[in-house]
Write a protein that holds these residues in place. Structure first.
Motif, PDB file in Angstrom:
ATOM      1  N   GLU A   1       0.946  -1.378   0.206  1.00 19.06           N
ATOM      2  CA  GLU A   1      -0.010   0.006   0.183  1.00 19.06           C
ATOM      3  C   GLU A   1       0.778   1.198  -0.053  1.00 19.06           C
ATOM      4  OE1 GLU A   1      -3.622  -0.671   0.392  1.00 19.06           O
ATOM      5  OE2 GLU A   1      -3.037  -2.889   0.730  1.00 19.06           O
TER       6      GLU A   1
ATOM      7  N   LYS B   1      -5.460   1.597 -11.753  1.00 15.47           N
ATOM      8  CA  LYS B   1      -6.106   2.078 -10.745  1.00 15.47           C
ATOM      9  C   LYS B   1      -5.254   2.631  -9.554  1.00 15.47           C
ATOM     10  CE  LYS B   1     -11.009   0.429 -10.353  1.00 15.47           C
ATOM     11  NZ  LYS B   1     -11.716  -0.538  -9.922  1.00 15.47           N
ATOM     12  N   ILE B   2      -4.049   1.449  -9.440  1.00 15.33           N
ATOM     13  CA  ILE B   2      -3.296   2.053  -8.273  1.00 15.33           C
ATOM     14  C   ILE B   2      -2.086   2.796  -8.890  1.00 15.33           C
ATOM     15  CG2 ILE B   2      -1.600   0.595  -6.944  1.00 15.33           C
ATOM     16  CD1 ILE B   2      -3.718  -1.746  -7.205  1.00 15.33           C
TER      17      ILE B   2
ATOM     18  N   SER C   1      -4.533  -4.874   0.752  1.00 15.21           N
ATOM     19  CA  SER C   1      -6.291  -4.795   0.838  1.00 15.21           C
ATOM     20  C   SER C   1      -6.970  -5.622  -0.228  1.00 15.21           C
ATOM     21  CB  SER C   1      -6.192  -3.205   1.062  1.00 15.21           C
ATOM     22  OG  SER C   1      -6.030  -2.768  -0.327  1.00 15.21           O
ATOM     23  N   GLN C   2      -6.250  -5.963  -1.141  1.00 16.41           N
ATOM     24  CA  GLN C   2      -7.157  -6.272  -2.389  1.00 16.41           C
ATOM     25  C   GLN C   2      -7.403  -7.954  -2.240  1.00 16.41           C
ATOM     26  OE1 GLN C   2      -5.321  -4.632  -5.501  1.00 16.41           O
ATOM     27  NE2 GLN C   2      -7.046  -3.079  -5.874  1.00 16.41           N
TER      28      GLN C   2
ATOM     29  N   GLU D   1     -14.828   3.288   1.861  1.00 15.36           N
ATOM     30  CA  GLU D   1     -13.899   3.018   1.039  1.00 15.36           C
ATOM     31  C   GLU D   1     -13.231   4.365   0.265  1.00 15.36           C
ATOM     32  OE1 GLU D   1     -15.972   0.611   1.397  1.00 15.36           O
ATOM     33  OE2 GLU D   1     -14.543  -0.530   2.654  1.00 15.36           O
ATOM     34  N   LYS D   2     -14.031   4.986  -0.335  1.00 20.69           N
ATOM     35  CA  LYS D   2     -13.595   6.306  -0.966  1.00 20.69           C
ATOM     36  C   LYS D   2     -12.876   7.241  -0.311  1.00 20.69           C
ATOM     37  CE  LYS D   2     -16.191   6.329  -5.303  1.00 20.69           C
ATOM     38  NZ  LYS D   2     -17.742   6.759  -6.029  1.00 20.69           N
TER      39      LYS D   2
ATOM     40  N   LYS E   1      -9.916   6.234   1.205  1.00 24.63           N
ATOM     41  CA  LYS E   1      -8.838   6.249   0.130  1.00 24.63           C
ATOM     42  C   LYS E   1      -8.167   7.792  -0.059  1.00 24.63           C
ATOM     43  CE  LYS E   1      -7.667   4.797  -4.673  1.00 24.63           C
ATOM     44  NZ  LYS E   1      -8.252   4.519  -5.869  1.00 24.63           N
TER      45      LYS E   1
ATOM     46  N   GLY F   1      -5.336   9.373   1.599  1.00 25.72           N
ATOM     47  CA  GLY F   1      -3.972   8.972   1.413  1.00 25.72           C
ATOM     48  C   GLY F   1      -3.006  10.220   1.212  1.00 25.72           C
TER      49      GLY F   1
ATOM     50  N   LYS G   1      -3.410  11.766   8.838  1.00 27.40           N
ATOM     51  CA  LYS G   1      -4.273  10.512   8.307  1.00 27.40           C
ATOM     52  C   LYS G   1      -4.687   9.838   9.676  1.00 27.40           C
ATOM     53  CE  LYS G   1      -3.556   6.742   5.376  1.00 27.40           C
ATOM     54  NZ  LYS G   1      -2.804   6.079   4.268  1.00 27.40           N
TER      55      LYS G   1
END
Length: 1996
Positions: A120, A158-159, A234-235, A1053-1054, A1057, A1060, A1067
């Motif tokens: 991550e 995406k990442i 996390s995936q 989740e959003k 995220k 970050g 954070k």
């Protein structure tokens, strides 16, 4: 070799840092093995290597570096903490590994980078790699590019964020190094795989050869979308799915989740840099564009055209530029320039995208009007422009403008507008093209398909075809009902040709393939060309993936062929489907009709139709009817039959029987045949004619209804109404209206033409016949059910009398819901198919009505002159301009959306320097919104957002006005427009605290009500996070409040995220807040349309439904008052919208509304109307009903108890007493019922009710207060008293003194009934809170506080003083006084409480059980209750006062004397002889799964901690083990933070329990106890090893803990145990830990207090004190290190208190000399460490003279400074104190002399008295005698009176004599003696303080001298002095105290003299009187004697 052997012995981490490379290699190898071996990723071992990993990768030795890289890779893969090293390690890899010649090193480096991404840390890795691209070494650049490529290939786009990579790509292509260029090419190919054509624009400018090569590579790429192959930690779910698919051989589900990936995620536009062009406009642009020469204008436009070619433009204020371009398009005569300006507009729209949306409304009308130009290039330019503009806004926003142009006479304009509509529709989805939009567009286009110009017709067909394709036949067909077949086919044909921008194609399979190419190359709009084209479409590719999801009510999912919908007419609206075939039935001639009729009817029948004999006609009708009844639908010639009926005499039939039959047959034909509108036309006229007929009217209505069912109500109604009002018969008119009212209820309202009705209704309202008017009003009432309040707007201009009648009718209908249609839906449709649509229509009706309002166009009134006025420099002229605007809008009432230049002018006024004008502008904007209605939405961007900016204004009233304006706007526009685009996030970005808090508050209000929000809301999140850390507390609070609502739409989740990009510290905080918000996140509101149709749950109410329902959502239940047996509906879905928490200071409308909707499903309709009526009498009725049905419907009541309680809280805010009394009456009954049912209130029910009930405790009326107290008593039976305690404690903070007093009394009652356990959070804190009120301004509050604490004292004894802590002397003296008084009269107090609280004795255990009781618990709780009842009975019984005389009763009883023997109490004595059984203590075992009960950590910890103090040893051990587990893990231990005190309290309670109970219990196995001890000590040691946690322990808790531990060390019973010695050794160790690790101030303070207590307590062993002192010595030894962290002021205060309690003399009397030595050592050490500064730390000591601390410190200081002095300590001390005394006395005398001078002067006398009062208050021991002695008698009494007045003023007391109140007489007689005694005693004791006992003795002597009885002293009324502080008086205050006491005695005596003037004793005033014996007691006795005398004489 020797050197070698040295490093071999080192530990791994030391080897890794060794200077020898061999040692390092060995170290790295071992580290690698170690890293692979450690299984726990959170093992502390990992932390050792945190700082070394960078060295692993940057090792200077190549061999070692390779090994180091391997080890580092293993570390990153396995260590939990590896993420912390990302930045430094990657930077090391980039700079020191990628330049290595060995390929292996580079590989490992890349692997490490990828591994960091997997854990991550993608962002920091990417950042470092991009930095590496700027390195000069090409090797490093190549490696960095390769790493990025691999990362992208494995993890996907995406990442790996592509934007920054694409930014640097062109630069890489320009590199001189071929290797770099090649690698860049590979990277570009990889990127292309993921985002396809979006990569083209950014690479447009690279070398053409390179571009060509790339193109070739790109073509060869496989078309399949790439997939992520490596996954983040996390995936893991995705990974598992991917592996399954691989195993199944490729992509198993061909889409699913991965379907998302198909759509290119990155939009080319996003990858481009925004260019700022406004500043680059030519300086003279605005002049040139106005120039007369067209060439100059052209130059200006060309300059703009060049600038807008930039594909992405930076946001800015383009208003002026747009205005100028619009002017050119609209007014310029040179068509070439028009085209050029249009191109510029298109460029602006394309470059700005959504940001151009705010200007769209201004430009669209102009462009559409300009389509009258014929030149193709102009038309094309205009098309491009309007198409580009369309993409920046929504169809909704510009719909008004488009529809306005549709009626234009110019066919080109009509054609181009229709074409534009068609192109626009292609970009819509069913959700963005709702019915409300389709309806007006279809209506306008349908006119065009009949236009004379073929091009207009074609364009209209294309537009309708597109609409049909996009929205589906189901949505569009209703509007095409009247279109003939040919045209309908044409529309369908067009629909098939249409290709949509979103690739939604008719074929299901084609769909999938269509989807992607569409994004790249859709023919977006017919006129657009070239590269703009691709840009626009790729721009729109974003929403592509949303299309299917966003559909709310569209056709079936996209894969279903649209044709299916049309195929079976039922799919659309069946009847309309069938009707499309029949509408076209041609009109038949009479001959044809006769022919057809004769085929189906008997011949005789046809002949007799026009017979002259009515009987024959009747017989004929009967035959006709039979024939019709037997006919099949298919063979019935409807038109022929009805024409036969209409044949002469037709509708002029005179015989009513025949007529009735005839009408009945018409109804039959309409019901049974395929009845067309043509047939209906034949009969309707006749039916309307007969509707008013008395005998045939009902048959006529029946026939009409049947026709309406066949031909639809809208058409039938229109025909019938026009026929009725074209004739003059009022009876027919009124009956037609009545029929229509009924029909609407039966058929529903869909499709009715409101406008046509309204004109007819207006005619009817004007009729002279009252029946017609009444019928019209009734019809309006029915329409109101469907249309709602907008309907009234049409009748605003009616006469007031009529309007009031209409209003009355509307009021009747209010709150009722429209009935579900029973006819018209079932006949042809397949049932539920059109349910949803029906409802949509219902929703639209309201809007339609608003659309129908006649709107005025005010654009011509907004002149240039007015606009310039509004912008004038002079504010008065600006105000005039605004006033004009106001009056224009007022006159127009409803306006069209076109308001010319007004928006720009008003926008400027929103930041006017004159705030009054800002407010005026805001009110204009409110007006504007109301007048324009929903059309105002097109102004949201250019006017709405500036209103939000005003929310940042510093003035409160301006902000409030702005908020009100925004709310008015959102009512009209909805929220979508506001949330779209970046405008809102830009506002939130501004660091204006007002703006932020208002805006967040507004969002928190609005978001919960929305079902969906635009994705742009995500843009606000970063700013929301910065608000969470804003400097301003209000902003932070508002941001926290808004957090759950953002999350409700965006998902956790959003939101997570988005953290970050925050700093690590921020954070963590934000994530913690997100977790909290997640717990309270409300559900999204359900779709209301569906809610009404679903009945959730059964009819039987579940008893505990509310308990299981979420906190605020408890609508799903039924309720009691339902006398009419209605269906028990449960309002499930509706209440899912958990909106408002029941928490307010006064209930706002939205709370009431919310409750109303929640209750609608629980109570009968009429009851609800009563409950929510505005008139209080209705509330009374509702309460009466509720009381009546309480018993009978108790299940219902219980199941929706929370709603009932909430409604009752609303009643608490009513001003009407009768309602309040009724409500309280009901509550008493309710709580009695609930306690019988053994119900337990839930937290939700309690928190939304109790605080409001407590408000009423402060009511001014006694009756109400009494009732509320009674209710509170009863509540304790159904809600734990300890929780009630917290609510009542909150009540004591009220501003209402009555409420404070009552709450305090209630707290006292709770403590009395339930013991100290009810005190929350701890008895200490609770008592401190209560004690604050002893010093309250209000007398009743003071008394209540004192009484309460006395009550606690009675329960808890002397502990109370300890728990209360420090009180001011005055408060303390009042309290001690009150406690003494209470002790003297033990019986009186409980008597009152016993009457008041008969119901208090409820089991505490039962209260403590938080859960609702299940049946299993019932028995045990009843036993407990019984046991507790008996337990409490002893405490609450009062002392029987059988022998007390009730004089009042005797005095009033004039009857004969009745003597009755008292009944003797019969005791049951059998029980005594039975053997006593000691009950086994039953303790419930802990459920191991308590996690199920406690969702969050804090409550879990609370629960476990509560178990620690359990009486069951196993329970306690289990709990301790769980806590130990938490404490041992560093990362989890933090969870204990905030619970330390609680845990320690539980622990020492357990220690106490072992000491007192378990050790004495012979049955218990002593090993168990040892085990428990070792658990406790182990836990403690773990805890006190963590300094951060240990420091949280507070003083009081540490004191108790040390007490417990020392007691344990001294417990001889423990020593005797087997492992006892071991236990004591552990305790020793623990004590040392506690001393070292606790907060040093707290532990020192605790030890001092403990020492003080142990020396005071006679029972305590000397050994105990000795151990405490040993601890103190240890602390003294630690002082040099800890002195700086200690709060010296607090420690010195504690020492001061210690020395006050133990003066030096007293300490010397102790058996041991240790205490005094300990104290001296401590003080000496402190002095030594701090030096003279120590004296600055006495700030917390109020009166330093109370102890010898200051003197002692001075001595020590002096001693240490000059140790040469030969004086002994004692001499120094005496000398010092003497000097001190003298100097201070001199100062004091001067000060007092000054004051008396002031009193003596005329001007300053008041001031002087006030100063003297203040002085005496501060120094109660000051002696002012010498100053008074020399003055006159008058002056002395003046001073005395003055001081007393000041005191009464300040303290608000009655007559309380002040300490200066010494009368001259008293002075003369008493002073000499008292002063002598005092002084002599002082002399004797040699300056030592005198104890209170001496004074008491002295006072006794004085009382005897004055002839007062010492024993009865307490019966005197309490006249305590305020100014003397008798805590531990210093020498001087003794005289004062005696004076005060004497003056009190004297006053009290005078007081009684006044009362009893006829007493036998006469008082002579004079000097001697003070000694005569008369006092309160004497007066009392006299009074009693007299009363007895009177009674005797009356009896004789």
């Amino acid at each position: 070799m020797g050197d070698d052997s040295e490093w071999i012995k080192l530990s791994i981490d030391q080897k890794c840092e060794h200077k020898l490379w061999k040692a390092r290699v060995n170290g790295y190898e071992e580290a690698l093995k170690l890293f692979q071996k450690i299984e726990d990723e959170k093992s502390p071992e990992w932390s050792k290597y945190l700082g070394l990993i960078k060295k692993f990768v940057t090792d200077s030795n190549a061999v070692a570096q390779l090994k180091g890289l391997e080890a580092a890779l293993a570390y990153v893969e396995n260590a939990h903490v590896a993420g912390k090293t990302t930045g430094e390690v990657i930077s090391g890899v980039v700079n020191k590994v990628f330049n290595q010649p060995k390929a292996r090193a580079k590989e490992l480096g890349i692997d490490i980078c990828l591994m960091y991404i997997e854990i991550e840390k993608g962002e920091p890795v990417q950042e470092e790699l991009l930095k590496g691209l700027d390195n000069k070494n090409p090797k490093i650049i190549v490696a960095c590019i390769e790493t990025l490529r691999k990362a992208l290939s494995e993890f996907g786009s995406k990442i790996i964020s592509l934007k920054p990579i694409i930014k640097v790509l062109p630069k890489l292509f320009e590199s001189r190094e071929k290797a770099v260029r090649d690698e860049a090419k590979l990277l570009a190919v990889e990127i292309y795989r993921w985002i396809r054509d979006a990569l083209r624009p950014p690479l447009q400018n690279i070398n053409s050869v390179q571009l060509k090569e790339l193109e070739e590579e790109w073509v060869n790429l496989p078309p399949a979308a790439p997939k992520q192959t490596r996954f983040l930690r996390s995936q893991q779910e995705l990974k598992a799915k991917f592996e399954q698919q691989q195993a199944a051989g490729g992509d198993a589900d061909g889409g699913g989740d991965d379907g998302d990936e198909v759509v290119p995620q990155v939009d080319a536009y996003e990858l481009l840099e925004a260019v700022e062009i406004l500043s680059k406009l030519p300086k003279d642009f605005y002049d040139k564009i106005e120039a007369k020469k067209w060439q100059e204008r052209k130059e200006a436009l060309e300059a703009v055209e060049m600038l807008v070619k930039n594909p992405r433009l930076e946001a800015g204020d383009y208003a002026d530029l747009v205005k100028v371009l619009k002017k050119v398009v609209g007014k310029d005569t040179n068509v070439m320039l028009v085209a050029l300006a249009a191109k510029c507009l298109a460029g602006l729209a394309t470059g700005l995208r959504k940001k151009f949306g705010q200007y769209a409304g201004q430009v669209v009308p102009t462009i559409l009007e300009k389509f009258k130009e014929k030149k193709p290039q102009v038309v094309q330019a205009l098309q491009e422009a309007i198409d580009a503009i369309f993409l920046t806004t929504t169809l909704q926003n510009i719909s008004e403008d488009i529809l306005a142009v549709m009626d234009n006479k110019n066919p080109t304009i009509k054609q181009q507008t229709s074409l534009f509509i068609a192109r626009s529709f292609r970009h819509c989805t069913p959700s963005t093209l709702p019915r409300s939009l389709l309806k007006p567009f279809c209506a306008a286009l349908l006119k065009h398909i009949n236009d004379s110009a073929p091009e207009v017709r074609d364009a209209a067909f294309e537009a309708l075809g597109t609409a049909l394709k996009v929205a589906g036949e189901k949505a569009v067909n209703p509007f095409l009902a009247d279109v003939d077949k040919l045209k309908l086919d044409r529309i369908k044909e067009c629909a098939e040709k249409v290709e949509l921008a979103y690739g939604k194609n008719t074929g299901g399979a084609a769909d999938k393939k269509e989807c992607r190419p569409a994004a790249g190359k859709t023919p977006v709009l017919s006129g657009a060309a070239g590269d703009k084209d691709t840009k626009d479409t790729s721009a729109k590719s974003g929403p592509l993936k949303k299309a299917p999801a966003a559909k709310s009510g569209g056709p079936p999912k996209k894969s279903k062929p649209a044709a299916a919908a049309g195929a079976g007419g039922a799919g659309t609206k069946g009847k309309k489907g069938s009707e499309t075939k029949e509408i076209l039935e041609p009109e038949l001639s009479i001959e044809v009709c006769e022919e057809r009729a004769s085929a189906v009817l008997p011949a005789s029948c046809i002949q007799q139709l026009d017979s002259g004999n009515w009987k024959e006609r009747l017989a004929c009708m009967e035959e006709f009817q039979k024939a019709v009844e037997l006919m099949e639908r298919s063979e019935m010639p409807c038109q022929a039959l009805v024409r036969m009926l209409a044949k002469k005499p037709g509708w002029k039939e005179t015989n009513f029987q025949v007529m009735q039959m005839k009408l009945h047959i018409v109804a039959l034909i309409a019901q049974k045949g395929n009845f067309s509108k043509t047939s209906a036309q034949v009969v309707l006229d006749g039916l309307v004619d007969k509707i008013g007929d008395v005998k045939c009217g009902s048959n006529a209505k029946e026939a009409m209804t049947a026709i309406a069912e066949a031909c639809l109500l809208p058409w039938t109604a229109e025909q019938v109404m026009s026929m009725a009002f074209s004739q003059k018969n009022p009876k027919n008119q009124s009956e037609t209206l009545n029929w229509l009212s009924n029909a609407i209820k039966e058929f529903g309202f869909s499709g009715l033409n409101v406008k046509a009705f309204i004109s007819n209704v207006k005619t009817a309202l004007a009729a002279t016949n009252p029946a017609v008017r009444t019928a019209a009003i009734t019809l309006l009432g029915v329409m109101y059910l469907y249309v709602g309040p907008p309907l009234r707007m049409f009748f605003e201009d009616e006469k007031p009398a009529l309007l009031s009648q209409i209003d009355v009718e509307f009021e009747k209908m209010q709150g009722q819901t429209a009935p579900a249609p029973t006819r018209g839906t079932s006949r042809h449709s397949g049932g539920s198919g059109d349910d949803g649509e029906e409802r949509d229509e219902q929703e639209d009706i309201g809007n339609d009505v608003v659309d129908l309002l006649p709107r005025t166009d005010i654009s011509d009134k907004i002149t240039a002159e007015l606009v310039s006025k509004i912008g004038d420099k002079n504010w008065k002229i600006r105000k005039e301009g605004l006033d004009e605007v106001t009056s224009i809008i007022n006159d127009a009432k409803f306006i069209q959306p076109n308001i010319g230049e007004l928006p720009a002018a008003l926008k400027c006024r929103l930041n006017d320097s004159n705030k009054i004008l800002v407010q005026q502008t805001l009110s204009i904007l409110q007006q504007l919104a109301m007048a324009m209605g929903p059309n105002i939405r097109q102004h949201v961007k250019n006017l709405g957002i500036p209103i939000i900016t005003v929310l940042g204004d510093s003035k409160n009233n301006v902000r409030a006005a702005a908020l009100a304006t925004v709310n008015v706007w959102t009512e009209q526009t909805g929220m979508k427009e506001w949330l779209e685009g970046e405008d809102l996030s830009e506002e939130l970005k501004k660091e204006n605290p007002f703006l932020r808090q208002e805006l967040l508050g507004w969002l928190a209000d609005k978001l919960p009500t929305l079902r969906s929000v635009p994705s742009d809301l995500l843009l606000c999140v970063p700013h929301l996070y910065s608000c969470l850390e804003d400097r301003n507390g209000d902003v932070r609070k508002k941001a926290q409040d808004a957090l759950p609502f953002f999350m409700m739409h965006l998902g956790f989740e959003k939101m997570a995220k988005a953290t970050g990009k925050l700093k690590p510290t921020s954070k963590d905080q934000v994530l913690a807040m997100l977790e909290k918000a997640k717990a309270i996140m409300p559900a999204k509101p359900a779709v209301p349309a569906k809610a009404s149709s679903k009945v959730v749950g059964g009819a039987a109410p579940a008893k505990f439904q509310s308990a299981s329902a979420p906190a605020e959502d408890s609508g799903s239940s039924t309720m009691e008052p339902k006398p009419d047996p209605k269906k028990a509906k449960a309002g499930g879905a509706a209440s899912k919208a958990k909106v408002l928490k029941w928490n307010f200071t006064t209930p706002r409308d939205e709370y009431i509304e919310q409750l109303k909707t929640q209750m609608s499903s629980c109570v009968a309709r009429w009851v609800q109307d009563e409950m929510f009526h505005t008139d209080f009498q209705h509330h009374n009725k509702a309460l009466a009903v509720m009381v009546e049905h309480l018993e009978s419907e108790k299940d219902g009541v219980i199941s929706c108890l929370d709603l009932i309680l909430k409604w009752l809280t609303l009643r608490f805010f009513d001003t009407n007493t009768s309602v309040l009394m009724k409500a309280l009456e009901y509550l008493k009954l309710l709580f009695t019922l609930l306690s019988q049912e053994e119900y337990h209130l839930t937290e939700n029910e309690a928190s939304s009710f109790i605080p409001y009930l407590i408000l009423k405790v402060g009511e001014s009326k006694d009756v109400i207060r009494k009732d509320v107290r009674a209710i509170l008593n009863r509540m304790c039976l159904i809600y734990p008293a300890s929780k009630m305690f917290t609510f009542i404690m909150e009540g004591t903070k009220s501003k209402n003194s009555k409420q404070r007093a009552e709450c305090l009394e209630e707290l006292g009652c709770l403590v009395e009934s339930y013991g100290m356990n009810v005190c929350q959070p701890t008895p200490g804190k609770a008592l401190k809170e209560m004690a604050i009120h002893i010093g309250d301004r209000d007398n009743t509050v003071r008394n209540a506080a004192l009484n309460t604490i006395v009550t606690v004292y009675n329960v808890h004894g002397d502990q109370v003083f300890k728990l209360i802590g420090n009180l001011s002397e005055k408060d303390m003296s009042m309290l001690e006084e009150r406690i003494k008084r209470a002790a003297k009269r033990p019986a009186a107090a409980p008597a009152r409480q016993a009457e008041e609280k008969p119901q208090r004795a409820q089991s505490t255990n039962a209260n403590a059980s938080m859960l609702r009781k299940g049946p299993a618990e019932d028995m045990s709780s009843k036993l407990n209750q019984a046991r507790n009842m008996s337990g409490h009975s002893e405490t609450t019984h009062t002392v029987p006062r059988e022998f007390q005389l009730d004089l009042d009763e005797i005095e009033n009883d004039n009857g004969t004397v009745r003597c009755e023997m008292p009944a003797l109490v019969q005791h049951k004595l059998d029980d005594i002889f039975e053997p006593v059984l000691i009950p086994e203590p039953k303790i419930r075992a802990v459920s191991p799964h308590f996690d199920d009960m406690h969702s969050n950590t804090a409550s879990t910890i609370n629960f476990v901690i509560s178990q620690v103090a359990s009486g069951d040893i196993n329970t306690s051990i289990q709990a301790l083990a769980q806590i130990d587990e938490v404490l041992r893990q560093e990362d989890k231990a933090e969870a204990m933070s905030g619970h330390i005190d609680q845990f320690l309290i539980a622990t020492f309670m357990q220690l106490r329990l072992i000491y007192n109970t378990h050790m004495a219990d012979e049955k218990l196995d002593k090993d168990e106890i040892v085990k428990l001890y070792s658990c406790i000590i182990g836990n403690m040691i773990s805890l006190f090893q963590m300094e951060s946690l240990a420091r949280e322990a507070s003083t009081g808790v540490l004191k108790d803990l040390m007490h417990g531990l020392i007691t344990l060390m001294l417990d001889s019973r423990v020593e005797d145990l087997e492992e006892g010695q071991q236990v004591i050794r552990s305790v020793n160790l623990l004590v040392v830990k506690v001393l070292e690790k606790s907060d040093q101030t707290n532990i020192l303070s605790a030890l001092l207090v403990l020492l003080q207590d142990s020396l005071l307590a006679t029972a305590s062993s000397p050994k105990f004190s000795e151990l405490v002192m040993k601890c103190l010595w240890r602390m003294v030894r630690l002082l040099p290190e800890t002195i700086n962290s200690i709060n010296l002021d607090r420690i010195l205060l504690d020492i001061h208190i210690f020395m006050k309690v133990f003066p030096k003399e007293k300490l010397k009397q102790c058996k041991s000399e240790f205490p005094i030595r300990t104290l001296k050592t401590l003080l000496h050490t402190l002095c030594k460490l701090k030096g003279p500064k120590i004296l600055d730390h006495l700030t917390m000591i109020e009166n330093k003279n109370e102890s010898e601390l200051e003197a002692h410190l001075c001595r020590v200081m002096k001693h240490s400074m000059d140790q040469t002095g030969s004086k002994t300590d004692k001499e120094t001390e005496k000398g010092a104190s003497r000097i001190d005394e003298k100097s201070s006395k001199a100062k004091v005398n001067d000060f007092l002399a000054e004051i008396f001078k002031k009193i003596g002067s005329k001007e300053n006398t008041k001031e002087g008295l006030a100063e003297l009062y203040e002085y005496k208050k501060k120094y109660s021991d000051a002696d002012i005698e010498p100053f008074l002695k020399n003055s006159s008698q008058f002056f002395q009494s003046y001073v005395e009176r003055g001081l007393r007045l000041i005191e009464m003023e300040r303290e608000g007391k009655g007559r309380i004599p002040s300490s200066t109140g010494i009368s001259p007489q008293t002075e003369v007689t008493c002073l000499p003696t008292s002063t002598n005694t005092v002084s002599s005693s002082i002399g004797n004791t040699n300056g030592e303080e005198v104890g209170p006992s001496v004074y008491l003795e002295r006072l006794k002597i004085l009382r005897q001298r004055c002839g007062l009885d010492n024993a009865k002293q307490e019966d005197r009324p309490p006249l305590t002095s305020l100014l003397s502080k008798p805590a531990t008086p210093t020498v001087a205050s003794s005289t004062d105290m005696l004076h005060s006491k004497l003056s009190q005695l004297r006053e009290s005596r005078e007081h009684y003299q006044h009362l009893d003037l006829d007493s036998n004793q006469t008082h002579s005033s004079g000097i001697g009187t003070t000694t005569s014996s008369s006092s309160s007691t004497a007066a009392n006795i006299d009074d009693l004697k007299k009363r007895l005398e009177r009674i005797k004489s009356s009896r004789k």
